[in-house]
Design a protein around this motif. Structure first.
Motif, PDB file in Angstrom:
ATOM      1  N   VAL A  48       3.955  11.751  -5.097  1.00 35.28           N
ATOM      2  CA  VAL A  48       4.934  12.455  -5.932  1.00 35.28           C
ATOM      3  C   VAL A  48       4.236  13.179  -7.076  1.00 35.28           C
ATOM      4  CG1 VAL A  48       6.896  12.157  -7.502  1.00 35.28           C
ATOM      5  CG2 VAL A  48       6.844  10.917  -5.326  1.00 35.28           C
ATOM      6  N   ARG A  49       3.302  12.506  -7.729  1.00 36.65           N
ATOM      7  CA  ARG A  49       2.564  13.143  -8.828  1.00 36.65           C
ATOM      8  C   ARG A  49       1.760  14.345  -8.316  1.00 36.65           C
ATOM      9  NH1 ARG A  49       1.674   7.699 -10.387  1.00 36.65           N
ATOM     10  NH2 ARG A  49      -0.395   7.732  -9.396  1.00 36.65           N
ATOM     11  N   LEU A  50       1.159  14.212  -7.136  1.00 36.13           N
ATOM     12  CA  LEU A  50       0.379  15.299  -6.557  1.00 36.13           C
ATOM     13  C   LEU A  50       1.266  16.512  -6.287  1.00 36.13           C
ATOM     14  CD1 LEU A  50      -2.484  16.018  -5.418  1.00 36.13           C
ATOM     15  CD2 LEU A  50      -1.592  15.339  -3.177  1.00 36.13           C
ATOM     16  N   GLN A  51       2.436  16.277  -5.735  1.00 39.73           N
ATOM     17  CA  GLN A  51       3.361  17.374  -5.433  1.00 39.73           C
ATOM     18  C   GLN A  51       3.862  18.038  -6.712  1.00 39.73           C
ATOM     19  OE1 GLN A  51       6.196  15.345  -2.906  1.00 39.73           O
ATOM     20  NE2 GLN A  51       4.510  14.693  -1.580  1.00 39.73           N
ATOM     21  N   LEU A  64      -5.684   1.786   3.386  1.00 38.72           N
ATOM     22  CA  LEU A  64      -4.405   2.439   3.669  1.00 38.72           C
ATOM     23  C   LEU A  64      -4.296   2.745   5.155  1.00 38.72           C
ATOM     24  CD1 LEU A  64      -1.860   3.748   2.267  1.00 38.72           C
ATOM     25  CD2 LEU A  64      -3.108   5.908   2.436  1.00 38.72           C
ATOM     26  N   SER A  65      -3.202   2.326   5.771  1.00 40.25           N
ATOM     27  CA  SER A  65      -3.010   2.557   7.203  1.00 40.25           C
ATOM     28  C   SER A  65      -2.470   3.958   7.453  1.00 40.25           C
ATOM     29  CB  SER A  65      -2.029   1.534   7.770  1.00 40.25           C
ATOM     30  OG  SER A  65      -0.734   1.717   7.215  1.00 40.25           O
ATOM     31  N   THR A  66      -2.612   4.393   8.692  1.00 37.22           N
ATOM     32  CA  THR A  66      -2.050   5.692   9.087  1.00 37.22           C
ATOM     33  C   THR A  66      -0.550   5.712   8.872  1.00 37.22           C
ATOM     34  OG1 THR A  66      -3.785   6.058  10.734  1.00 37.22           O
ATOM     35  CG2 THR A  66      -1.733   7.274  11.011  1.00 37.22           C
ATOM     36  N   ALA A  67       0.113   4.622   9.222  1.00 40.57           N
ATOM     37  CA  ALA A  67       1.573   4.559   9.080  1.00 40.57           C
ATOM     38  C   ALA A  67       1.986   4.714   7.621  1.00 40.57           C
ATOM     39  CB  ALA A  67       2.102   3.237   9.634  1.00 40.57           C
ATOM     40  N   ALA A  68       1.254   4.063   6.712  1.00 43.66           N
ATOM     41  CA  ALA A  68       1.584   4.166   5.288  1.00 43.66           C
ATOM     42  C   ALA A  68       1.336   5.580   4.781  1.00 43.66           C
ATOM     43  CB  ALA A  68       0.766   3.163   4.486  1.00 43.66           C
ATOM     44  N   TYR A  69       0.257   6.197   5.228  1.00 50.57           N
ATOM     45  CA  TYR A  69      -0.053   7.572   4.818  1.00 50.57           C
ATOM     46  C   TYR A  69       1.053   8.522   5.258  1.00 50.57           C
ATOM     47  CZ  TYR A  69      -2.406  12.113   4.861  1.00 50.57           C
ATOM     48  OH  TYR A  69      -2.727  13.440   4.687  1.00 50.57           O
ATOM     49  N   VAL A  70       1.467   8.420   6.515  1.00 51.77           N
ATOM     50  CA  VAL A  70       2.516   9.294   7.051  1.00 51.77           C
ATOM     51  C   VAL A  70       3.840   9.041   6.351  1.00 51.77           C
ATOM     52  CG1 VAL A  70       3.879   9.796   9.116  1.00 51.77           C
ATOM     53  CG2 VAL A  70       1.387   9.608   9.287  1.00 51.77           C
ATOM     54  N   ARG A 102       0.826  -1.212   0.000  1.00 55.53           N
ATOM     55  CA  ARG A 102       0.000   0.000   0.000  1.00 55.53           C
ATOM     56  C   ARG A 102       0.857   1.257   0.000  1.00 55.53           C
ATOM     57  NH1 ARG A 102      -3.867  -2.771   4.478  1.00 55.53           N
ATOM     58  NH2 ARG A 102      -5.057  -4.097   3.048  1.00 55.53           N
ATOM     59  N   LEU A 103       1.986   1.191   0.691  1.00 55.48           N
ATOM     60  CA  LEU A 103       2.920   2.320   0.666  1.00 55.48           C
ATOM     61  C   LEU A 103       3.479   2.517  -0.738  1.00 55.48           C
ATOM     62  CD1 LEU A 103       4.648   4.511   1.984  1.00 55.48           C
ATOM     63  CD2 LEU A 103       6.284   2.730   2.653  1.00 55.48           C
ATOM     64  N   GLN A 104       3.810   1.432  -1.399  1.00 59.38           N
ATOM     65  CA  GLN A 104       4.329   1.528  -2.768  1.00 59.38           C
ATOM     66  C   GLN A 104       3.293   2.103  -3.720  1.00 59.38           C
ATOM     67  OE1 GLN A 104       5.531  -2.543  -3.451  1.00 59.38           O
ATOM     68  NE2 GLN A 104       7.664  -2.138  -2.870  1.00 59.38           N
ATOM     69  N   ALA A 105       2.034   1.852  -3.461  1.00 60.77           N
ATOM     70  CA  ALA A 105       0.979   2.413  -4.303  1.00 60.77           C
ATOM     71  C   ALA A 105       0.752   3.891  -3.984  1.00 60.77           C
ATOM     72  CB  ALA A 105      -0.318   1.632  -4.104  1.00 60.77           C
ATOM     73  N   MET A 106       0.885   4.261  -2.716  1.00 59.97           N
ATOM     74  CA  MET A 106       0.621   5.635  -2.288  1.00 59.97           C
ATOM     75  C   MET A 106       1.754   6.588  -2.674  1.00 59.97           C
ATOM     76  SD  MET A 106      -1.584   7.550  -0.601  1.00 59.97           S
ATOM     77  CE  MET A 106      -1.677   9.095   0.308  1.00 59.97           C
ATOM     78  N   LEU A 107       2.985   6.088  -2.635  1.00 62.03           N
ATOM     79  CA  LEU A 107       4.153   6.952  -2.842  1.00 62.03           C
ATOM     80  C   LEU A 107       4.160   7.621  -4.220  1.00 62.03           C
ATOM     81  CD1 LEU A 107       6.738   8.049  -1.616  1.00 62.03           C
ATOM     82  CD2 LEU A 107       7.916   5.966  -2.366  1.00 62.03           C
ATOM     83  N   PRO A 108       3.977   6.879  -5.334  1.00 53.85           N
ATOM     84  CA  PRO A 108       3.932   7.554  -6.642  1.00 53.85           C
ATOM     85  C   PRO A 108       2.790   8.558  -6.751  1.00 53.85           C
ATOM     86  CG  PRO A 108       4.204   5.183  -6.913  1.00 53.85           C
ATOM     87  CD  PRO A 108       3.860   5.415  -5.476  1.00 53.85           C
ATOM     88  N   TRP A 109       1.663   8.266  -6.119  1.00 52.06           N
ATOM     89  CA  TRP A 109       0.527   9.191  -6.142  1.00 52.06           C
ATOM     90  C   TRP A 109       0.902  10.502  -5.459  1.00 52.06           C
ATOM     91  CZ3 TRP A 109      -2.671  11.609  -2.534  1.00 52.06           C
ATOM     92  CH2 TRP A 109      -3.866  12.138  -3.044  1.00 52.06           C
ATOM     93  N   SER A 136       4.402   7.757   3.387  1.00 54.62           N
ATOM     94  CA  SER A 136       4.378   8.159   1.986  1.00 54.62           C
ATOM     95  C   SER A 136       4.656   9.651   1.846  1.00 54.62           C
ATOM     96  CB  SER A 136       3.014   7.815   1.378  1.00 54.62           C
ATOM     97  OG  SER A 136       2.950   8.241   0.029  1.00 54.62           O
ATOM     98  N   LYS A 137       4.036  10.464   2.701  1.00 57.29           N
ATOM     99  CA  LYS A 137       4.298  11.898   2.673  1.00 57.29           C
ATOM    100  C   LYS A 137       5.764  12.180   2.993  1.00 57.29           C
ATOM    101  CE  LYS A 137       0.215  13.932   1.906  1.00 57.29           C
ATOM    102  NZ  LYS A 137      -0.469  12.792   1.288  1.00 57.29           N
ATOM    103  N   ALA A 138       6.294  11.507   4.001  1.00 53.41           N
ATOM    104  CA  ALA A 138       7.678  11.753   4.413  1.00 53.41           C
ATOM    105  C   ALA A 138       8.668  11.363   3.320  1.00 53.41           C
ATOM    106  CB  ALA A 138       7.984  10.989   5.698  1.00 53.41           C
ATOM    107  N   LEU A 139       8.469  10.205   2.709  1.00 47.13           N
ATOM    108  CA  LEU A 139       9.401   9.733   1.690  1.00 47.13           C
ATOM    109  C   LEU A 139       9.317  10.568   0.413  1.00 47.13           C
ATOM    110  CD1 LEU A 139       9.041   5.861   2.138  1.00 47.13           C
ATOM    111  CD2 LEU A 139      10.938   7.319   2.883  1.00 47.13           C
ATOM    112  N   SER A 140       8.104  10.942   0.015  1.00 45.64           N
ATOM    113  CA  SER A 140       7.954  11.715  -1.217  1.00 45.64           C
ATOM    114  C   SER A 140       8.570  13.110  -1.067  1.00 45.64           C
ATOM    115  CB  SER A 140       6.480  11.813  -1.617  1.00 45.64           C
ATOM    116  OG  SER A 140       5.711  12.411  -0.598  1.00 45.64           O
TER     117      SER A 140
END
Length: 490
Positions: free
Chosen positions: A14-17, A86-92, A5-12, A94-98
């Motif tokens: 990056v594209r948003l930013q 999507l978990s809270t941990a994955a959401y947080v 789920r993190l791998q799916a959220m991360l590209p999203w 994803s923002k941090a890594l992107s």
């Protein structure tokens, strides 16, 4: 936390930013930072490089994550996210890594183009990565309870004031072992290790402390998101009266709007700070600048640049007022207030005129008091009044840039990253560039009142010509921005 789920959220993310202009903004800013570092004398370049990387790429996530969270909360995106797998941990994460990816890219470009060969890449990239993720997590903690970007800024100022204290030690202004308790000290150790030799014990401390800080901050971020977003609990309601509810009040549209604004200025801590900021900065000029001049006397004769420093202070008041008014306009747009105004007696044009008058008036007063408060230079009264009047136009430009170029508060945060550069560049030009090459900086509106103030102090002449050109140029810029604002259709 699900890695998938993190791998799916991360590209999203990056594209948003990228869509909100983060990468475009940093393409320009990074080039400017690199050129600035390259322009510094070789012996001072390591310090300049460390301070630039620490103050911007490393910390960019702290501000951007706040805008993203508030926008996603207002638009209902977080409502969808919290009901998804999507978990809270994955959401947080994803923002941090992107956001950290953007910080690392910017840092690498500054290192290659600005500093040149000889950079210790493991220490540099490791320091930026650990610092960026840490302060994205801290950003979550700081913003989770708020619903308004303006309400959040006051807390952000408090966070950044405390977290940035170790910079005073790096500059040699004030050193204390207590800095080692702040994670920013560990960040600065790693960044210094990229350009100079650092004791092994400091490296161990820096890496260990930042890792520990990331773990603690990550846990705190997850708790803040769960408590204030996922559970739908907020401990803060945006202060003030909604504009849309007040414009048709019993006192008439303008008076009702002014009354609502007055209540906001009294209730909102950010607005109280903005009102006091010129006084506080003036006191910094009176007491802090002479102390810095003495402490840095072996590096630079700071007293020779008192006129430029005073000019920077004079521009600060109108800029911060324009910054706040611009974000009020963006929040009014997101809440539909500007659209509703078309159906009221005030109209969008009336709203713009009212905001402009307030910005110009408050900016004029803020600029006017700065010279006598700071006490760094002497300026004839007539010149001071004229400089303050032209400087107030820059505050109006600041507000209009946000209101007319940004579609929402997220884009507003991205656009606002240029404000510091738009003031620092003219200061540098006036301080070091010869005439007539210096006039190239005149494309930036802040140049004209700044150059006029400096010439008014040293008596070199041409003050009134600079002010006349500056007033005409800034009025033209305001007119263009007003046309764009009205053309947006709100």
């Amino acid at each position: 936390m699900s890695v998938g789920r993190l791998q799916a959220m991360l590209p999203w993310d990056v594209r948003l930013q990228a869509r909100y202009g983060f990468y475009t903004v940093y393409a320009v800013l990074t080039l400017a930072f690199a050129l600035g570092v390259r322009a510094v004398p070789v012996d001072a370049r390591p310090l300049a490089f460390v301070l630039v990387v620490f103050s911007d790429p490393s910390f960019l996530g702290f501000y951007f994550v706040a805008a993203l969270v508030l926008f996603e909360k207002r638009e209902g995106v977080l409502d969808a996210i919290v009901t998804s797998p999507l978990s809270t941990a994955a959401y947080v994460c994803s923002k941090a890594l992107s956001l950290t990816l953007l910080a690392l890219l910017a840092t690498a470009v500054i290192a290659v183009l600005g500093y040149g060969p000889g950079v210790g890449w493991p220490a540099l990239l490791g320091g930026v990565a650990l610092t960026s993720t840490l302060f994205v997590f801290v950003g979550f903690v700081a913003v989770a309870r708020f619903d308004s970007i303006n309400a959040y800024f006051m807390t952000a100022l408090a966070y950044m004031t405390v977290l940035g204290l170790p910079v005073f030690g790096v500059l040699g202004l004030f050193e204390t072992p207590l800095y080692y308790l702040l994670p920013a000290k560990a960040s600065l150790v790693l960044l210094r290790a990229a350009v100079e030799t650092v004791p092994t014990w400091e490296l161990v401390y820096a890496v260990g402390y930042l890792l520990l800080g990331n773990v603690v901050a990550f846990a705190a971020a997850g708790r803040a998101v769960d408590r204030h977003i996922v559970a739908g609990v907020t401990d803060h309601e945006a202060a003030g009266t909604p504009i849309g509810a007040s414009v048709g009040g019993e006192y008439g549209p303008v008076a009702s709007l002014a009354l609502a604004d007055l209540k906001n200025w009294v209730r909102d801590p950010l607005l109280v700070y903005i009102g006091l900021a010129p006084v506080l900065l003036g006191l910094v000029g009176r007491f802090g600048v002479p102390y810095a001049a003495s402490a840095l006397s072996d590096w630079v004769a700071l007293a020779a640049y008192y006129p430029e420093i005073t000019g920077l202070f004079v521009l600060f008041g109108p800029t911060i007022i324009g910054f706040a008014v611009g974000f009020f306009a963006l929040e009014d747009r997101e809440q539909g207030t500007l659209t509703a105004l078309r159906l009221t007696p005030l109209t969008a044009r009336g709203y713009l005129v009212y905001r402009g008058v307030v910005t110009l008036g408050a900016g004029f007063l803020a600029a006017l008091v700065m010279v006598p408060l700071s006490g760094l230079v002497a300026l004839p009264l007539a010149t001071l009044v004229a400089v303050a009047a032209v400087a107030s136009l820059y505050g109006a430009i600041t507000a209009l840039v946000l209101a007319s170029l940004a579609a929402n508060t997220v884009e507003g945060i991205a656009v606002s990253k240029f404000f510091g550069l738009s003031v620092i560049a003219p200061v540098a030009a006036v301080a070091v560039a010869p005439l007539p090459a210096q006039y190239l900086a005149g494309v930036l509106p802040a140049y004209w009142p700044l150059a006029a103030l400096v010439r008014g102090v040293d008596g070199s002449g041409g003050v009134w010509a600079l002010l006349a050109v500056g007033a005409a140029y800034q009025c033209a810029v305001c007119w263009l921005l007003v046309r764009r604002f009205l053309a947006r259709g709100e």
